[in-house]
Write a protein that holds these residues in place. Structure first.
Motif, PDB file in Angstrom:
ATOM      1  N   LEU A 113       0.478  -1.275  -0.135  1.00 55.60           N
ATOM      2  CA  LEU A 113       0.148  -0.334  -0.401  1.00 55.60           C
ATOM      3  C   LEU A 113       1.068   1.499   0.147  1.00 55.60           C
ATOM      4  O   LEU A 113       0.451   2.489  -0.769  1.00 55.60           O
ATOM      5  CB  LEU A 113      -1.400  -0.023   1.165  1.00 55.60           C
ATOM      6  CG  LEU A 113      -1.911  -1.198   1.309  1.00 55.60           C
ATOM      7  CD1 LEU A 113      -2.556  -1.306   2.331  1.00 55.60           C
ATOM      8  CD2 LEU A 113      -2.735  -0.589  -0.163  1.00 55.60           C
ATOM      9  N   LEU A 114       2.308   0.983   0.982  1.00 53.95           N
ATOM     10  CA  LEU A 114       2.965   2.417   0.988  1.00 53.95           C
ATOM     11  C   LEU A 114       3.394   2.769  -0.310  1.00 53.95           C
ATOM     12  O   LEU A 114       3.885   3.499  -1.043  1.00 53.95           O
ATOM     13  CB  LEU A 114       4.601   1.965   1.977  1.00 53.95           C
ATOM     14  CG  LEU A 114       3.658   2.438   3.314  1.00 53.95           C
ATOM     15  CD1 LEU A 114       4.670   1.866   4.248  1.00 53.95           C
ATOM     16  CD2 LEU A 114       3.597   3.675   3.874  1.00 53.95           C
ATOM     17  N   SER A 121      -2.858  11.245   4.391  1.00 49.50           N
ATOM     18  CA  SER A 121      -3.246  10.312   5.328  1.00 49.50           C
ATOM     19  C   SER A 121      -3.066   9.868   5.176  1.00 49.50           C
ATOM     20  O   SER A 121      -3.523   9.018   6.426  1.00 49.50           O
ATOM     21  CB  SER A 121      -5.436  11.211   5.291  1.00 49.50           C
ATOM     22  OG  SER A 121      -5.440  11.007   4.411  1.00 49.50           O
ATOM     23  N   THR A 122      -3.159   8.571   4.358  1.00 49.96           N
ATOM     24  CA  THR A 122      -3.508   7.077   4.117  1.00 49.96           C
ATOM     25  C   THR A 122      -2.047   7.819   4.927  1.00 49.96           C
ATOM     26  O   THR A 122      -1.846   5.947   5.011  1.00 49.96           O
ATOM     27  CB  THR A 122      -3.688   7.042   2.773  1.00 49.96           C
ATOM     28  OG1 THR A 122      -4.858   7.745   2.148  1.00 49.96           O
ATOM     29  CG2 THR A 122      -3.630   5.498   2.125  1.00 49.96           C
ATOM     30  N   LEU A 123      -0.675   7.528   4.329  1.00 51.52           N
ATOM     31  CA  LEU A 123       0.434   7.736   4.104  1.00 51.52           C
ATOM     32  C   LEU A 123       0.988   7.357   5.826  1.00 51.52           C
ATOM     33  O   LEU A 123       1.079   6.733   6.117  1.00 51.52           O
ATOM     34  CB  LEU A 123       1.199   8.316   4.212  1.00 51.52           C
ATOM     35  CG  LEU A 123       1.880   8.432   2.165  1.00 51.52           C
ATOM     36  CD1 LEU A 123       2.588   9.394   2.099  1.00 51.52           C
ATOM     37  CD2 LEU A 123       2.383   7.031   1.969  1.00 51.52           C
ATOM     38  N   ARG A 124       0.166   8.561   6.538  1.00 48.28           N
ATOM     39  CA  ARG A 124       0.341   8.672   8.173  1.00 48.28           C
ATOM     40  C   ARG A 124      -0.443   7.214   9.046  1.00 48.28           C
ATOM     41  O   ARG A 124       0.493   6.781   9.727  1.00 48.28           O
ATOM     42  CB  ARG A 124      -0.823  10.268   8.546  1.00 48.28           C
ATOM     43  CG  ARG A 124      -0.095  10.587   9.963  1.00 48.28           C
ATOM     44  CD  ARG A 124      -0.290  11.883  10.045  1.00 48.28           C
ATOM     45  NE  ARG A 124       0.031  13.166   9.038  1.00 48.28           N
ATOM     46  CZ  ARG A 124      -0.377  14.133   9.165  1.00 48.28           C
ATOM     47  NH1 ARG A 124      -1.831  14.040   9.002  1.00 48.28           N
ATOM     48  NH2 ARG A 124      -0.270  15.159   8.191  1.00 48.28           N
TER      49      ARG A 124
END
Ligand SMILES: [Zn+2]
Length: 158
Positions: A113-114, A121-124
């Motif tokens: 996913l990364l 926000s997703t990365l966080r």
């Protein structure tokens, strides 16, 4: 409440999904209520407010009845089994080894996913997930390792 929930998948163990029906709180608009803990790392787990919290309450009442029956000697010893299961089994699915494999699976999932997400926000979220699972994976790997070392026959012994 400090009740333990076993047989959790990675999402349930992370508090992202209902421990009864498996509904994902991130994708479904469900009110989640804390219901107990994950025995692997003591983190809080959740259920849907409706209807799963009610099921847990029924379940708990049933267990309380079984315990009372056991105390008065009228038990037919059901229900208590799944709580004692796997207590010492480091290699059983619910032991540290199983949890470790689940951590690693989650880590490889977040890796995938990364590489594809660029939203902050997703990365966080993914990074905090990575940090948490990397940390528990390290602890579990060490526990399993320690167990393996103590079980190994000493050198020179036949
Ligand atoms: Zn549910």
């Amino acid at each position: 409440m400090e009740r333990y929930f076993w047989h959790l998948n990675a999402e349930q163990a992370d508090g992202m999904a209902c421990v009864v029906c498996g509904a994902n709180f991130l994708t479904a608009k469900i009110t989640a209520v804390p219901v107990g803990r994950n025995p692997a790392d003591e983190s809080q787990v959740f259920v849907c407010k409706e209807p799963c919290a009610g099921k847990i309450a029924d379940d708990t009442e049933r267990m309380a009845r079984a315990m009372r029956a056991a105390a008065t000697g009228t038990a037919n010893a059901v229900d208590v089994d799944d709580m004692a299961e796997c207590e010492n089994g480091v290699f059983c699915v619910d032991g540290h080894f199983g949890s470790l494999l689940r951590d690693l699976k989650t880590l490889s999932g977040t890796e995938a996913l990364l590489t594809t997400s660029d939203e902050t926000s997703t990365l966080r979220f993914l990074l905090s997930l990575t940090a948490r699972h990397a940390e528990t994976a390290m602890m579990r790997a060490r526990l399993v390792l320690a167990r393996l070392k103590t079980e190994e026959p000493k050198e020179g012994e036949e």
